[in-house]
Enzyme design. Structure first.
Site, mmCIF file in Angstrom:
data_model
loop_
_atom_site.group_PDB
_atom_site.id
_atom_site.type_symbol
_atom_site.label_atom_id
_atom_site.label_comp_id
_atom_site.label_asym_id
_atom_site.label_seq_id
_atom_site.Cartn_x
_atom_site.Cartn_y
_atom_site.Cartn_z
ATOM 1 N N PHE B 39 0.843 -1.182 0.000
ATOM 2 C CA PHE B 39 0.000 0.000 0.000
ATOM 3 C C PHE B 39 0.886 1.243 0.000
ATOM 4 O O PHE B 39 1.674 1.459 0.924
ATOM 5 C CB PHE B 39 -0.921 0.001 1.227
ATOM 6 N N VAL B 77 2.349 -1.723 4.439
ATOM 7 C CA VAL B 77 1.977 -0.318 4.287
ATOM 8 C C VAL B 77 3.256 0.515 4.277
ATOM 9 O O VAL B 77 4.066 0.428 5.208
ATOM 10 C CB VAL B 77 1.063 0.119 5.455
ATOM 11 N N CYS B 78 3.441 1.331 3.239
ATOM 12 C CA CYS B 78 4.656 2.159 3.142
ATOM 13 C C CYS B 78 4.727 3.118 4.327
ATOM 14 O O CYS B 78 3.823 3.939 4.539
ATOM 15 C CB CYS B 78 4.651 2.954 1.843
ATOM 16 N N ILE B 79 5.791 3.022 5.068
ATOM 17 C CA ILE B 79 5.881 3.788 6.326
ATOM 18 C C ILE B 79 5.964 5.302 6.074
ATOM 19 O O ILE B 79 5.323 6.079 6.775
ATOM 20 C CB ILE B 79 7.062 3.280 7.194
ATOM 21 N N ALA B 82 2.590 6.477 5.113
ATOM 22 C CA ALA B 82 1.665 6.301 6.228
ATOM 23 C C ALA B 82 1.856 7.391 7.290
ATOM 24 O O ALA B 82 0.885 7.974 7.776
ATOM 25 C CB ALA B 82 1.849 4.922 6.846
#
Lengths: 120, 130
Positions: B39, B77-79, B82
């Site tokens: 994501f 999830v791409c940090i 995010a």
């Protein structure tokens, strides 16, 4: 394993984060030693214009980052000629000197020789 | 065949997440392997535990969680994306002194390198919402 990855940029540099997000992904892939090609298509060609000054809209200049790409060994940078012409632009308007201009057939050939295409 | 999916669109804003989910279901039903769902950009909103869509609408976060549970799929999830958008796990909430964490169970934060890793390991990488 070293893969042929083509990143396609189709959107203008500001107004949405997509161009910056694409560049982050390109830099990461380069750090992972993948074979990277970058294609600017459609409104994506606006990312390459000289004289970008987005400071007044509190954005970092993408045009300032792109010339650093060869330092990351991202040297295969392509621009779709038809997209340039449709927008009244010429290669002299671009911030990068070492781009390769491609016609439709050459874009097709570039796409065909990739392992993966990442669209932005 | 081994697949990975990248999701760039926010649920409820674009069709990207719902299409990605349906594609994921379809490829698993056909007996293919799903290596990872990554994501990125607004796609990180799929990982919010706080989204509360109306009961007669699809709850994509719950659907992804079920998919991850039943098929052992990696929901990454791409940090960087995010953190910018306020999707935090407990560690990041503490690190940035934020009042709450909201990363949904079954999702993990990770770097863009995990997208590249997926590209290296799969036969097909499909992006939704570009």
């Amino acid at each position: 394993m070293r893969r042929q990855l083509l990143f396609i940029n189709r959107h203008s540099p500001y107004g949405e984060s997509v161009a910056r997000d694409a560049l982050d992904a390109v830099m990461t892939a380069a750090a992972y030693d993948q074979h990277i090609s970058l294609l600017f298509l459609d409104d994506g060609v606006f990312q390459l214009l000289v004289g970008q000054a987005p400071g007044s809209i509190a954005q970092k200049s993408l045009g300032a980052s792109l010339p650093a790409l060869p330092l990351y060994e991202v040297e295969d940078i392509y621009v779709h000629l038809g997209s340039l012409q449709a927008r009244g632009l010429s290669p002299e308007d671009l911030i990068l000197e070492s781009v390769t201009l491609l016609d439709d057939a050459a874009v097709q050939a570039l796409r065909a020789r990739q392992d993966h295409i990442l669209s932005f | 065949m081994k697949f990975a999916i990248a999701v760039h669109g926010a649920p409820h804003t674009s069709q990207a997440s719902a299409s990605a989910y349906r594609f994921a279901r379809a490829l698993l039903d056909e007996g293919h392997e799903l290596y990872r769902v990554f994501f990125y950009r607004d796609g990180v909103h799929n990982g919010s535990a706080l989204a509360a869509p109306p009961q007669d609408e699809q709850d994509l976060t719950a659907d992804w969680q079920t998919l991850a549970r039943t098929h052992n799929v990696d929901l990454l999830v791409c940090i960087a994306a995010a953190l910018r958008r306020g999707i935090l796990n407990a560690d990041e909430a503490e690190r940035y002194a934020k009042p709450a964490a909201n990363l949904a169970q079954g999702f993990e934060l990770g770097g863009l390198g995990q997208l590249v890793d997926a590209a290296v390991h799969v036969d097909r990488l499909i992006t939704f919402g570009a």
